[in-house]
Design a protein around this motif. Structure first.
Motif, PDB file in Angstrom:
ATOM      1  N   TRP A 106       9.280   4.312  -8.214  1.00 20.37           N
ATOM      2  CA  TRP A 106       8.537   3.132  -7.763  1.00 20.37           C
ATOM      3  C   TRP A 106       7.307   2.903  -8.641  1.00 20.37           C
ATOM      4  O   TRP A 106       6.840   3.814  -9.318  1.00 20.37           O
ATOM      5  CB  TRP A 106       8.129   3.301  -6.288  1.00 20.37           C
ATOM      6  CG  TRP A 106       7.612   4.668  -5.967  1.00 20.37           C
ATOM      7  CD1 TRP A 106       8.308   5.695  -5.403  1.00 20.37           C
ATOM      8  CD2 TRP A 106       6.305   5.190  -6.237  1.00 20.37           C
ATOM      9  NE1 TRP A 106       7.520   6.814  -5.307  1.00 20.37           N
ATOM     10  CE2 TRP A 106       6.282   6.531  -5.807  1.00 20.37           C
ATOM     11  CE3 TRP A 106       5.150   4.654  -6.802  1.00 20.37           C
ATOM     12  CZ2 TRP A 106       5.150   7.342  -5.919  1.00 20.37           C
ATOM     13  CZ3 TRP A 106       4.019   5.456  -6.920  1.00 20.37           C
ATOM     14  CH2 TRP A 106       4.033   6.785  -6.470  1.00 20.37           C
ATOM     15  N   THR A 158       3.373  -1.430  -3.366  1.00 22.32           N
ATOM     16  CA  THR A 158       4.488  -0.953  -4.193  1.00 22.32           C
ATOM     17  C   THR A 158       5.367  -2.157  -4.553  1.00 22.32           C
ATOM     18  O   THR A 158       5.460  -3.126  -3.786  1.00 22.32           O
ATOM     19  CB  THR A 158       5.273   0.127  -3.428  1.00 22.32           C
ATOM     20  OG1 THR A 158       4.339   1.153  -3.076  1.00 22.32           O
ATOM     21  CG2 THR A 158       6.369   0.738  -4.292  1.00 22.32           C
ATOM     22  N   LEU A 167      14.135   7.949  -5.618  1.00 19.74           N
ATOM     23  CA  LEU A 167      13.532   6.623  -5.796  1.00 19.74           C
ATOM     24  C   LEU A 167      12.408   6.687  -6.832  1.00 19.74           C
ATOM     25  O   LEU A 167      11.574   7.581  -6.788  1.00 19.74           O
ATOM     26  CB  LEU A 167      12.957   6.164  -4.445  1.00 19.74           C
ATOM     27  CG  LEU A 167      12.134   4.875  -4.455  1.00 19.74           C
ATOM     28  CD1 LEU A 167      13.026   3.661  -4.708  1.00 19.74           C
ATOM     29  CD2 LEU A 167      11.378   4.707  -3.146  1.00 19.74           C
ATOM     30  N   TRP A 193      -4.223   3.138  -1.963  1.00 19.54           N
ATOM     31  CA  TRP A 193      -3.612   4.313  -1.330  1.00 19.54           C
ATOM     32  C   TRP A 193      -4.626   5.455  -1.286  1.00 19.54           C
ATOM     33  O   TRP A 193      -5.462   5.577  -2.195  1.00 19.54           O
ATOM     34  CB  TRP A 193      -2.398   4.760  -2.141  1.00 19.54           C
ATOM     35  CG  TRP A 193      -1.266   3.789  -2.137  1.00 19.54           C
ATOM     36  CD1 TRP A 193      -1.112   2.723  -2.979  1.00 19.54           C
ATOM     37  CD2 TRP A 193      -0.148   3.778  -1.253  1.00 19.54           C
ATOM     38  NE1 TRP A 193       0.048   2.059  -2.669  1.00 19.54           N
ATOM     39  CE2 TRP A 193       0.663   2.686  -1.613  1.00 19.54           C
ATOM     40  CE3 TRP A 193       0.262   4.585  -0.205  1.00 19.54           C
ATOM     41  CZ2 TRP A 193       1.845   2.380  -0.958  1.00 19.54           C
ATOM     42  CZ3 TRP A 193       1.442   4.288   0.451  1.00 19.54           C
ATOM     43  CH2 TRP A 193       2.220   3.200   0.084  1.00 19.54           C
ATOM     44  N   SER A 194      -4.506   6.310  -0.287  1.00 16.57           N
ATOM     45  CA  SER A 194      -5.372   7.486  -0.215  1.00 16.57           C
ATOM     46  C   SER A 194      -5.004   8.462  -1.336  1.00 16.57           C
ATOM     47  O   SER A 194      -3.862   8.453  -1.819  1.00 16.57           O
ATOM     48  CB  SER A 194      -5.239   8.161   1.157  1.00 16.57           C
ATOM     49  OG  SER A 194      -3.881   8.365   1.492  1.00 16.57           O
ATOM     50  N   ASP A 195      -5.963   9.273  -1.742  1.00 19.65           N
ATOM     51  CA  ASP A 195      -5.748  10.303  -2.781  1.00 19.65           C
ATOM     52  C   ASP A 195      -5.172   9.692  -4.054  1.00 19.65           C
ATOM     53  O   ASP A 195      -4.186  10.189  -4.611  1.00 19.65           O
ATOM     54  CB  ASP A 195      -4.788  11.403  -2.262  1.00 19.65           C
ATOM     55  CG  ASP A 195      -5.303  12.056  -0.995  1.00 19.65           C
ATOM     56  OD1 ASP A 195      -6.304  12.770  -1.075  1.00 19.65           O
ATOM     57  OD2 ASP A 195      -4.709  11.816   0.079  1.00 19.65           O
ATOM     58  N   TYR A 196      -5.782   8.608  -4.531  1.00 14.43           N
ATOM     59  CA  TYR A 196      -5.141   7.865  -5.611  1.00 14.43           C
ATOM     60  C   TYR A 196      -6.131   7.404  -6.673  1.00 14.43           C
ATOM     61  O   TYR A 196      -5.826   6.484  -7.412  1.00 14.43           O
ATOM     62  CB  TYR A 196      -4.433   6.651  -5.001  1.00 14.43           C
ATOM     63  CG  TYR A 196      -3.086   6.299  -5.624  1.00 14.43           C
ATOM     64  CD1 TYR A 196      -2.314   7.230  -6.304  1.00 14.43           C
ATOM     65  CD2 TYR A 196      -2.574   5.010  -5.509  1.00 14.43           C
ATOM     66  CE1 TYR A 196      -1.085   6.903  -6.838  1.00 14.43           C
ATOM     67  CE2 TYR A 196      -1.338   4.663  -6.039  1.00 14.43           C
ATOM     68  CZ  TYR A 196      -0.609   5.620  -6.710  1.00 14.43           C
ATOM     69  OH  TYR A 196       0.622   5.289  -7.238  1.00 14.43           O
ATOM     70  N   ASP A 244       3.369   1.288  -8.245  1.00 13.51           N
ATOM     71  CA  ASP A 244       2.320   0.706  -7.405  1.00 13.51           C
ATOM     72  C   ASP A 244       1.516  -0.248  -8.276  1.00 13.51           C
ATOM     73  O   ASP A 244       1.104   0.109  -9.393  1.00 13.51           O
ATOM     74  CB  ASP A 244       1.419   1.807  -6.821  1.00 13.51           C
ATOM     75  CG  ASP A 244       2.118   2.575  -5.703  1.00 13.51           C
ATOM     76  OD1 ASP A 244       3.030   2.005  -5.077  1.00 13.51           O
ATOM     77  OD2 ASP A 244       1.755   3.739  -5.459  1.00 13.51           O
ATOM     78  N   ASP A 266       1.286  13.379  -5.151  1.00 15.34           N
ATOM     79  CA  ASP A 266       0.684  13.986  -3.953  1.00 15.34           C
ATOM     80  C   ASP A 266       1.097  15.450  -3.820  1.00 15.34           C
ATOM     81  O   ASP A 266       0.299  16.305  -3.424  1.00 15.34           O
ATOM     82  CB  ASP A 266       1.078  13.203  -2.697  1.00 15.34           C
ATOM     83  CG  ASP A 266       0.349  11.865  -2.609  1.00 15.34           C
ATOM     84  OD1 ASP A 266      -0.403  11.543  -3.540  1.00 15.34           O
ATOM     85  OD2 ASP A 266       0.533  11.144  -1.605  1.00 15.34           O
ATOM     86  N   TYR A 290      -0.443  11.469 -11.071  1.00 16.08           N
ATOM     87  CA  TYR A 290       0.608  10.442 -11.107  1.00 16.08           C
ATOM     88  C   TYR A 290       0.753   9.909 -12.524  1.00 16.08           C
ATOM     89  O   TYR A 290      -0.248   9.795 -13.255  1.00 16.08           O
ATOM     90  CB  TYR A 290       0.262   9.269 -10.171  1.00 16.08           C
ATOM     91  CG  TYR A 290       0.653   9.525  -8.734  1.00 16.08           C
ATOM     92  CD1 TYR A 290       1.973   9.379  -8.320  1.00 16.08           C
ATOM     93  CD2 TYR A 290      -0.291   9.937  -7.801  1.00 16.08           C
ATOM     94  CE1 TYR A 290       2.344   9.633  -7.007  1.00 16.08           C
ATOM     95  CE2 TYR A 290       0.076  10.193  -6.486  1.00 16.08           C
ATOM     96  CZ  TYR A 290       1.394  10.038  -6.098  1.00 16.08           C
ATOM     97  OH  TYR A 290       1.760  10.293  -4.802  1.00 16.08           O
ATOM     98  N   GLU A 293      12.173   4.160   2.468  1.00 10.16           N
ATOM     99  CA  GLU A 293      12.422   5.215   1.498  1.00 10.16           C
ATOM    100  C   GLU A 293      13.305   6.308   2.089  1.00 10.16           C
ATOM    101  O   GLU A 293      14.191   6.837   1.416  1.00 10.16           O
ATOM    102  CB  GLU A 293      11.105   5.840   1.039  1.00 10.16           C
ATOM    103  CG  GLU A 293      10.228   4.830   0.344  1.00 10.16           C
ATOM    104  CD  GLU A 293       9.100   5.483  -0.418  1.00 10.16           C
ATOM    105  OE1 GLU A 293       9.333   6.473  -1.107  1.00 10.16           O
ATOM    106  OE2 GLU A 293       7.973   4.975  -0.308  1.00 10.16           O
ATOM    107  N   TRP A 346       5.611  12.078  -2.253  1.00 11.79           N
ATOM    108  CA  TRP A 346       5.431  11.353  -3.505  1.00 11.79           C
ATOM    109  C   TRP A 346       4.937  12.321  -4.585  1.00 11.79           C
ATOM    110  O   TRP A 346       4.050  13.153  -4.316  1.00 11.79           O
ATOM    111  CB  TRP A 346       4.466  10.195  -3.287  1.00 11.79           C
ATOM    112  CG  TRP A 346       5.060   9.149  -2.370  1.00 11.79           C
ATOM    113  CD1 TRP A 346       6.325   8.648  -2.440  1.00 11.79           C
ATOM    114  CD2 TRP A 346       4.437   8.509  -1.248  1.00 11.79           C
ATOM    115  NE1 TRP A 346       6.523   7.712  -1.446  1.00 11.79           N
ATOM    116  CE2 TRP A 346       5.385   7.599  -0.707  1.00 11.79           C
ATOM    117  CE3 TRP A 346       3.183   8.584  -0.659  1.00 11.79           C
ATOM    118  CZ2 TRP A 346       5.110   6.802   0.401  1.00 11.79           C
ATOM    119  CZ3 TRP A 346       2.906   7.782   0.436  1.00 11.79           C
ATOM    120  CH2 TRP A 346       3.861   6.894   0.959  1.00 11.79           C
ATOM    121  N   ASN A 390       2.908   1.183   3.012  1.00 12.43           N
ATOM    122  CA  ASN A 390       3.117  -0.202   2.568  1.00 12.43           C
ATOM    123  C   ASN A 390       3.175  -1.167   3.742  1.00 12.43           C
ATOM    124  O   ASN A 390       2.765  -2.326   3.632  1.00 12.43           O
ATOM    125  CB  ASN A 390       4.427  -0.283   1.786  1.00 12.43           C
ATOM    126  CG  ASN A 390       4.224  -0.080   0.293  1.00 12.43           C
ATOM    127  OD1 ASN A 390       3.392  -0.739  -0.331  1.00 12.43           O
ATOM    128  ND2 ASN A 390       4.972   0.841  -0.279  1.00 12.43           N
TER     129      ASN A 390
END
Ligand code: SPD
Length: 363
Positions: A269, A79, A267, A31-34, A271, A240, A307, A179, A237, A59
């Motif tokens: 989740w 995810t 939600l 994922w970007s920025d992760y 990853d 983020d 995160y 979502e 998210w 996803n």
């Protein structure tokens, strides 16, 4: 070639690659920025393996690549609910746990939660986890809804009267049908995991009703837009939105961002790191997963991307500002209101896709 035959052929190819010894390369799709700024560099220095690092923010995009096969990736991060469907399609290889000594660092309770999607955690390890809630610009929302308005409900985006007052400062939704539609169903008092067509239609109808007040559907652009004050409310998210908060603070631009897990629930989740069945460098992939599970490496990632992670040993190394924030680590009370996604069958998946096109395009 049928998909299962194709996957089996790819699996035997990857075994051949291991036997032949691997070139020092690793292709990561995350994922970007992760990830922290220096994680990849540290892995390259520690192992001599050169990393090609690509990113996605959906996803569905990842799934299309996994189900087609031959992606060329060694590590991907689906995810959990998507992962479950992809495991069933034969898209991943089992992890050789003898090569993952850092598994001892993982939180058994969270890994048990993830095992609901991957029994026995045979194919995957938690990378990060989070919630899907609402990011908002404190000043802009107060200017439109009043200083006393408390942001604690999905009504901020799903109540037409409320969201219409915010349209001019920019309301955005995730481009994530599985979502957004359940979030709307939950707001209507329906089970967010219902696969009853009437329930899904009701969620879609609510989204169509608020559609005129939505500036865009996108799953990563809102980070900068919230931070710069270009939009004021984003369904997003957790980490983020916190990154947007941090960017605004760093820019000292007067923008204050908040993140809320609405009272009606949200939600939760996971990853998951997994190795595609046809990964060209599966041994290097195992080295990468083990490296990420190092307590300090995971803590560095969490400290950078905001995160929550599933690595118990990393927790003492995570900034207190993060561990104490209920938007990142929800309170027990908030946890009781979180729901976990269930994997959709093919019929529901097709319906969701059709509804999403209708919501986004009005057709
Ligand atoms: N920028 C990283 C975003 C990670 C989001 N993961 C997807 C969760 C989907 N439920």
């Amino acid at each position: 070639m049928k998909k299962t035959v194709f996957m089996a052929a790819m699996a035997s190819l990857s075994v051949t690659a291991v036997q032949a010894g691997e070139e020092p390369l690793l292709n990561v799709y995350n994922w970007s920025d992760y990830i922290a700024e220096d994680t990849i560099q540290k892995f390259e220095e520690a192992t001599g393996i050169k990393v090609n690092y690509d990113v996605y923010d959906s996803n569905e995009v990842l799934e299309a690549k996994m189900l087609t096969g031959n992606s060329g990736y060694d590590i991907v991060v689906p995810t959990s609910d998507f992962l479950q469907r992809q495991i069933a399609a034969g898209a991943y290889q089992k992890l050789d746990k003898s090569k993952l000594p850092n598994l001892v660092n993982m939180d058994p309770e969270l890994m048990a939660g993830a095992a609901a999607y991957d029994p026995g955690n045979e194919y995957s390890v938690i990378y990060m986890w989070g919630t899907t809630g609402i990011g908002y610009n404190v000043g802009e929302v107060a200017a439109r809804l009043g200083e006393d308005y408390e942001v604690n409900s999905w009504s901020l985006v799903f109540d037409e009267d409320t969201v219409s007052k915010l349209a001019d400062c920019g309301v955005t939704l995730l481009d994530a049908p599985s979502e957004m539609i359940p979030a709307a169903m939950n707001y209507l008092g329906l089970d967010p995991n219902s696969t009853d067509a009437a329930d899904l239609e009701a969620g879609a109808a609510l989204l169509e009703k608020i559609r005129p007040y939505v500036r865009y559907f996108h799953s990563s652009q809102y980070i900068n837009d919230l931070a710069n004050g270009d939009v004021c409310v984003s369904v997003g998210w957790s980490g983020d939105v916190f990154q947007a908060m941090a960017r605004a603070e760093e820019a000292e631009n007067g923008v204050e961002i908040g993140y809320v897990i609405p009272d009606e629930g949200a939600l939760q989740w996971f990853d998951m790191m997994a190795i595609p069945v046809d990964a060209p460098h599966p041994e290097n992939a195992l080295k990468f997963i083990n490296f990420i599970m190092d307590a300090q490496i995971t803590a560095d990632i969490t400290n950078y991307v905001w995160y929550a992670n599933g690595n118990a040993a990393s927790m003492p190394l995570v900034d207190e500002e993060i561990t104490s924030d209920p938007g990142i680590f929800p309170t027990e009370e908030a946890k009781a209101r979180l729901w976990a996604a269930k994997v959709y069958d093919a019929r529901t998946d097709r319906l969701i896709t059709r509804l999403w096109t209708r919501i986004k395009t009005g057709q």
